[in-house]
Write a protein that holds these residues in place. Structure first.
Motif: not given
Length: 434
Positions: A180, A186, A177
């Motif tokens: 995002e 990442e 989350i």
């Protein structure tokens, strides 16, 4: 078509539920008390030695038969046609001889030299097998107890990995989350997911170990092989079966309590009793008595009452025994071998007591250190998770905290299991029964 699909889906669901119910039925909860109860009732080694005890009792019953006579009753006929030889060597031809016998009699032989001493030896063997059975029961139950603690530790270890894997999955979802919305990279998400996969693999390894321990315990308890055991204890706590300050340093009292040595001593006495059959027993005679009462005469008529009694009192003079003393030498060798076995058993007992005594001390210290380390690791993991929720910790730091926690948890479980096992080992080694 839709209805057919619904029926098929319902059928699959029923099969699945049936399999789940069957799996639940094959799951048996277990704790230490259950292990001791089932082990004493079902263990095949214990059953074997109990049957050996029954065999010794049967041998004793057999040895008591020596003084009882053999009774016989019945009828017999005799027919002879042709030639017959007289006692002085004359032959009679064209003889037609017939007779009939019917009666009741007995034959008895009392070999005092064998009967008395072998019966006494059999009595001692029965007492010896009682102690041998107790010794084997102690060893079998001790094996089951030690396996149970290994089984319980592996179950708790598996559950710890389950909790960590679930925790790692939650952390990975939280990082996803944050990635995002641009708060995390990442690579951090990939590292968190890799951590989750690693914990899942370790959890499966722990489950394999848990299943192996369960299978071993099922074998020792002689349960249905389809049963899967589940420990009811949710924690593995240290026992206080032995007070370390009360551990003695003398072994003399232990020898008198160990059933193995007590059984061996009785077997030695039994051998000495059997030896008397070739020493003192040679001085005792053998008494034989045979007697009967019957009707004897022609076939059915005429019949007259007939009785007979024979008695003999005989002393055996075994020249071979007096010349070579082979049987006596055999007994002497067997007695010496039994004495050597007793000395070997004492040396084994010494080793068991010393090993268990030292292991208790070491395991006690290990348990205290491992508990403290586990508490530190648990607190560090909790703080790392709290920092992760605030976004002030890197995933690899949580990974390190989880690895340290699980290792310290394993150290603690192993230490407690070892501490408890060695206490029971010392309990048995010092002559106590389970």
């Amino acid at each position: 078509m839709k209805r057919h699909f619904q029926i098929t889906l319902l059928f699959i669901l029923l099969i699945t539920l049936s399999g789940l119910v069957k799996a639940q039925n094959n799951t048996q909860p277990i704790n230490l008390e259950t292990v001791l109860s089932l082990g004493g009732a079902n263990n095949l080694t214990i059953k074997e030695y109990k049957e050996r005890q029954e065999l010794a009792i049967a041998d004793l019953s057999k040895s008591k038969e020596w003084w009882l006579p053999n009774l016989y009753a019945g009828v017999s006929t005799h027919q002879l046609w042709g030639n017959a030889m007289n006692s002085d060597g004359n032959f009679f031809i064209d003889v037609n001889r017939q007779s009939f016998w019917g009666g009741l009699g007995l034959n008895a032989t009392w070999d005092f030299g064998d009967g008395i001493f072998k019966e006494n030896a059999a009595k001692l063997k029965v007492q010896a097998t009682v102690y041998q059975t107790q010794a084997e029961q102690n060893m079998a139950l001790l094996d089951a107890i030690q396996t149970y603690y290994d089984f319980l530790a592996s179950q708790l270890y598996y559950r710890a990995y389950e909790q960590l894997a679930l925790q790692a999955d939650t952390i990975a979802n939280q990082i996803a989350i944050q990635v995002e919305v641009g708060l995390r990279f990442e690579s951090e998400l990939l590292l968190a997911r890799r951590n989750y996969m690693h914990l899942k693999v370790e959890m499966l390894n722990a489950r394999t170990e848990y299943n192996n321990r369960s299978a071993t315990l099922v074998k020792l308890l002689n349960l249905n092989p389809t049963i899967r055991l589940v420990g009811t204890d949710t924690i593995l706590a240290p026992l206080d079966l032995i007070v370390i300050s009360d551990i003695p340093v003398s072994f003399d009292s232990t020898y008198g309590l160990r059933p193995e040595l007590m059984g061996m001593e009785l077997m030695l006495q039994s051998l000495n009793e059997e030896k008397k059959t070739t020493t003192t027993g040679l001085l005792l005679p053998k008494l034989r008595i045979g007697a009967y009462g019957s009707y004897f005469g022609g076939v059915f008529t005429p019949l007259d009452q007939t009785s007979e009694i024979n008695a003999a009192l005989i002393w055996k003079i075994p020249v071979g025994r007096l010349a070579y003393k082979g049987t006596l030498k055999q007994y002497n060798s067997r007695i010496v071998l039994q004495e050597i076995k007793m000395e070997q058993a004492k040396a084994q007992i010494n080793e068991e007591v010393i090993r268990a005594r030292e292991q208790i001390r070491v395991a006690k210290e290990q348990t205290q250190i491992a508990l403290e380390g586990s508490q530190f690791a648990e607190e560090a993991l909790i703080q790392s998770i709290q920092r992760q929720q605030l976004g002030t910790v890197r995933p690899f730091e949580i990974l390190q905290a989880q690895e340290i926690y699980i290792k310290s948890r394993l150290d603690y479980l192993k230490a407690v299991a070892s501490y408890n096992k060695t206490q029971y080992a010392y309990h048995v080694a010092t002559g106590n029964n389970l």
